[in-house]
Design an enzyme around this catalytic site. Sequence first.
Site, PDB file in Angstrom:
ATOM      1  N   CYS A  73      -3.383   8.483  -4.346  1.00 43.40           N
ATOM      2  CA  CYS A  73      -2.489   7.416  -3.891  1.00 43.40           C
ATOM      3  C   CYS A  73      -1.447   7.184  -4.982  1.00 43.40           C
ATOM      4  O   CYS A  73      -1.793   6.827  -6.113  1.00 43.40           O
ATOM      5  CB  CYS A  73      -3.303   6.145  -3.662  1.00 43.40           C
ATOM      6  SG  CYS A  73      -2.300   4.703  -3.253  1.00 43.40           S
ATOM      7  N   CYS A 178       4.166   9.655  -1.411  1.00 37.30           N
ATOM      8  CA  CYS A 178       3.135   8.824  -0.772  1.00 37.30           C
ATOM      9  C   CYS A 178       2.240   9.808  -0.042  1.00 37.30           C
ATOM     10  O   CYS A 178       2.738  10.668   0.707  1.00 37.30           O
ATOM     11  CB  CYS A 178       3.750   7.837   0.215  1.00 37.30           C
ATOM     12  SG  CYS A 178       2.496   7.028   1.260  1.00 37.30           S
TER      13      CYS A 178
HETATM   14  N1  DGL Z   1      -1.040   6.628   0.362  1.00 38.65           N
HETATM   15  C1  DGL Z   1      -0.477   5.724  -0.517  1.00 38.65           C
HETATM   16  C2  DGL Z   1       0.452   6.317  -1.555  1.00 38.65           C
HETATM   17  O1  DGL Z   1       0.356   7.468  -1.877  1.00 38.65           O
HETATM   18  C3  DGL Z   1      -0.214   4.294  -0.184  1.00 38.65           C
HETATM   19  C4  DGL Z   1       0.118   3.850   1.201  1.00 38.65           C
HETATM   20  C5  DGL Z   1       0.060   2.338   1.314  1.00 38.65           C
HETATM   21  O2  DGL Z   1      -1.052   1.829   1.327  1.00 38.65           O
HETATM   22  O3  DGL Z   1       1.093   1.686   1.367  1.00 38.65           O
HETATM   23  O4  DGL Z   1       1.274   5.626  -2.102  1.00 38.65           O
END
Ligand code: DGL
Length: 257
Positions: A73, A178
């Site tokens: 993440c 993301c």
């Molecule tokens: N998958 C996440 C990232 O790489 C975050 C998505 C979220 O919860 O806003 O930033």
Amino acid sequence: MDNRPIGIMDSGVGGLTVARYLKKKYPDEGIVFIGDTAHNPYGDKTKEEITTLASSLRDYLLKKQVKMIIVGCNTISFNAAPSFFDCEVPVVRMSLNMPALDGVKEVAVLATPATIATHRHKHLIHEKYPWIQVHELGFPGLAHAIEMGESRESMESIVRRRVQETGAENAEYAFLACTHYPLEKELISRYLPHAAFWDPAEITVEEGMNLLKSGHQLAGTPQPDQFCFTASGGTADTLVKSIFGSAAHAETVDTGE
Ligand code: DGL
């Protein structure tokens, strides 16, 4: 040899795009995945909130006796406080090891509002290539729309609006900063038709695995996987099955947050 699992965390299903690469390249490694679907999205939360939530995911993985944690993440990787990373096993952030950009004039960074607010990718690009025009595209709501399997139209309208507002249409490179976005890469690429896409999942996994290799800590025999989520519903079970096979499934767990 170390048969303990590797922990991977995310605010939801996005981290599965990192787990997918890990399993493909290192099939013997066991994964304990934790996705915080109960609190998704993280991308519109404060650094303090992100640190608190991410710390309880980390503690959940530590109870599972993981040998390393990969933070699948970007929002956690670039917003959590140093205390979150201070841990008894290695905690690996999403990689910032970007491709060479010689000759490139325009780059789009695609991320959550919280990641864009750090300007990490933009600053890094400008350290080496100060002449590159960097378009920062924070997509409010896109990760959550992907998480919940919302309609194509609603996702397209988020992407289209942002690309138009930032004038990023001609970007030659797009950084998927993301982990949810690779799941809708095709949709996104329709609005950035000239861009080559960079997904840091692969290099992130390799950076983590290099640590395990140097400590002689690879699994010796095939290990099982576990896919845990803090809320039921959304796209979790469907995605787990489509990526890891029909025998895999999403479990609902309580991390105490
Ligand atoms: N998958 C996440 C990232 O790489 C975050 C998505 C979220 O919860 O806003 O930033």
